[in-house]
Design a protein around this motif. Sequence first.
Motif, PDB file in Angstrom:
ATOM      1  N   LEU A 148      -5.955  -3.204 -17.140  1.00 42.04           N
ATOM      2  CA  LEU A 148      -6.695  -2.050 -17.589  1.00 42.04           C
ATOM      3  C   LEU A 148      -6.878  -1.098 -18.507  1.00 42.04           C
ATOM      4  CD1 LEU A 148      -8.684  -3.324 -14.212  1.00 42.04           C
ATOM      5  CD2 LEU A 148      -9.932  -4.295 -16.041  1.00 42.04           C
ATOM      6  N   PRO A 149      -8.191  -0.790 -19.356  1.00 41.65           N
ATOM      7  CA  PRO A 149      -7.821   0.348 -19.271  1.00 41.65           C
ATOM      8  C   PRO A 149      -7.837   1.324 -19.719  1.00 41.65           C
ATOM      9  CG  PRO A 149      -9.437  -0.460 -20.337  1.00 41.65           C
ATOM     10  CD  PRO A 149      -8.953  -1.676 -19.661  1.00 41.65           C
ATOM     11  N   GLY A 150      -7.662   2.519 -19.142  1.00 42.14           N
ATOM     12  CA  GLY A 150      -7.857   3.929 -18.639  1.00 42.14           C
ATOM     13  C   GLY A 150      -7.963   4.225 -17.771  1.00 42.14           C
ATOM     14  N   VAL A 151      -7.933   3.610 -16.192  1.00 41.21           N
ATOM     15  CA  VAL A 151      -7.589   3.227 -14.797  1.00 41.21           C
ATOM     16  C   VAL A 151      -6.449   4.467 -14.436  1.00 41.21           C
ATOM     17  CG1 VAL A 151      -5.945   1.830 -12.685  1.00 41.21           C
ATOM     18  CG2 VAL A 151      -7.541   0.631 -14.750  1.00 41.21           C
ATOM     19  N   LEU A 152      -6.922   5.567 -14.455  1.00 39.05           N
ATOM     20  CA  LEU A 152      -6.245   6.530 -13.488  1.00 39.05           C
ATOM     21  C   LEU A 152      -5.597   6.472 -11.745  1.00 39.05           C
ATOM     22  CD1 LEU A 152      -9.213   8.983 -13.855  1.00 39.05           C
ATOM     23  CD2 LEU A 152      -7.241   9.067 -15.636  1.00 39.05           C
ATOM     24  N   SER A 153      -5.879   5.592 -11.581  1.00 40.92           N
ATOM     25  CA  SER A 153      -5.527   5.552 -10.150  1.00 40.92           C
ATOM     26  C   SER A 153      -6.424   3.426  -9.563  1.00 40.92           C
ATOM     27  CB  SER A 153      -5.390   6.003  -8.612  1.00 40.92           C
ATOM     28  OG  SER A 153      -6.711   5.986  -8.160  1.00 40.92           O
ATOM     29  N   SER A 154      -4.563   3.025  -8.743  1.00 40.40           N
ATOM     30  CA  SER A 154      -5.122   1.499  -8.622  1.00 40.40           C
ATOM     31  C   SER A 154      -4.860   1.535  -6.702  1.00 40.40           C
ATOM     32  CB  SER A 154      -5.021   0.212  -9.296  1.00 40.40           C
ATOM     33  OG  SER A 154      -5.201  -0.334  -9.237  1.00 40.40           O
ATOM     34  N   SER A 155      -5.389   0.713  -6.443  1.00 43.37           N
ATOM     35  CA  SER A 155      -4.433   0.437  -4.811  1.00 43.37           C
ATOM     36  C   SER A 155      -4.797  -1.481  -4.607  1.00 43.37           C
ATOM     37  CB  SER A 155      -4.512   1.565  -4.159  1.00 43.37           C
ATOM     38  OG  SER A 155      -5.883   0.978  -3.198  1.00 43.37           O
ATOM     39  N   CYS A 156      -4.594  -1.911  -3.831  1.00 48.66           N
ATOM     40  CA  CYS A 156      -4.777  -3.617  -3.212  1.00 48.66           C
ATOM     41  C   CYS A 156      -4.320  -3.247  -1.497  1.00 48.66           C
ATOM     42  CB  CYS A 156      -4.178  -4.187  -4.056  1.00 48.66           C
ATOM     43  SG  CYS A 156      -4.038  -6.045  -3.660  1.00 48.66           S
ATOM     44  N   ASN A 157      -5.241  -3.823  -1.253  1.00 42.53           N
ATOM     45  CA  ASN A 157      -4.517  -3.876   0.252  1.00 42.53           C
ATOM     46  C   ASN A 157      -5.414  -5.783   0.132  1.00 42.53           C
ATOM     47  OD1 ASN A 157      -4.696  -1.399   0.918  1.00 42.53           O
ATOM     48  ND2 ASN A 157      -5.883  -1.541  -0.295  1.00 42.53           N
ATOM     49  N   MET A 158      -4.644  -6.477   1.120  1.00 39.55           N
ATOM     50  CA  MET A 158      -4.810  -7.517   1.897  1.00 39.55           C
ATOM     51  C   MET A 158      -5.647  -7.875   2.880  1.00 39.55           C
ATOM     52  SD  MET A 158      -1.637 -10.886   2.409  1.00 39.55           S
ATOM     53  CE  MET A 158      -0.800 -10.803   0.910  1.00 39.55           C
ATOM     54  N   ILE A 159      -6.438  -8.572   3.165  1.00 39.70           N
ATOM     55  CA  ILE A 159      -7.241  -8.885   3.755  1.00 39.70           C
ATOM     56  C   ILE A 159      -6.836  -9.683   4.828  1.00 39.70           C
ATOM     57  CG2 ILE A 159      -9.949  -9.009   5.079  1.00 39.70           C
ATOM     58  CD1 ILE A 159     -10.796  -8.849   2.154  1.00 39.70           C
TER      59      ILE A 159
ATOM     60  N   GLU B 217      -9.609   3.424 -10.134  1.00 39.96           N
ATOM     61  CA  GLU B 217     -10.159   4.697 -10.129  1.00 39.96           C
ATOM     62  C   GLU B 217     -10.096   4.710 -11.845  1.00 39.96           C
ATOM     63  OE1 GLU B 217     -10.869   9.540 -10.338  1.00 39.96           O
ATOM     64  OE2 GLU B 217      -9.659   8.520  -9.044  1.00 39.96           O
ATOM     65  N   THR B 218     -11.561   4.835 -13.131  1.00 39.56           N
ATOM     66  CA  THR B 218     -11.208   4.765 -14.784  1.00 39.56           C
ATOM     67  C   THR B 218     -11.320   5.957 -14.625  1.00 39.56           C
ATOM     68  OG1 THR B 218     -12.866   4.561 -14.832  1.00 39.56           O
ATOM     69  CG2 THR B 218     -11.128   2.174 -14.613  1.00 39.56           C
ATOM     70  N   SER B 219     -10.751   6.533 -16.566  1.00 40.51           N
ATOM     71  CA  SER B 219     -11.328   7.570 -17.287  1.00 40.51           C
ATOM     72  C   SER B 219     -12.668   7.135 -17.153  1.00 40.51           C
ATOM     73  CB  SER B 219     -10.974   7.318 -18.159  1.00 40.51           C
ATOM     74  OG  SER B 219     -10.812   5.785 -19.191  1.00 40.51           O
TER      75      SER B 219
END
Length: 85
Positions: free
Chosen positions: A62-73, A8-10
């Motif tokens: 990354l600029p302006g990132v409000l939230s980030s998550s990573c999930n392995m498949i 999620e970014t600005s």
Amino acid sequence: VSCYFEIETSPDTLAQVIETLRRNETITQIYRVTGKNKLHVHAVAASGEEMEQLIEEVIDPLPGVLSSSCNMILSRIKDIKGLRL
């Protein structure tokens, strides 16, 4: 190694984030999804080290990132090729 990210970014940096991700060869798919400026992003790397490098050098700055998550498949159970979303 296959992973997907929820980012999620600005609003003012969304286009820049999309272009940065689009240019990266490890990133295989980018979807804009519902919610405030959210992206669902798939990446396939040759190793865990390569995925870690992607996270540290591309995703984290990354600029302006409000939230980030990573999930392995872990496994592909059903994948319909050629399906138009």
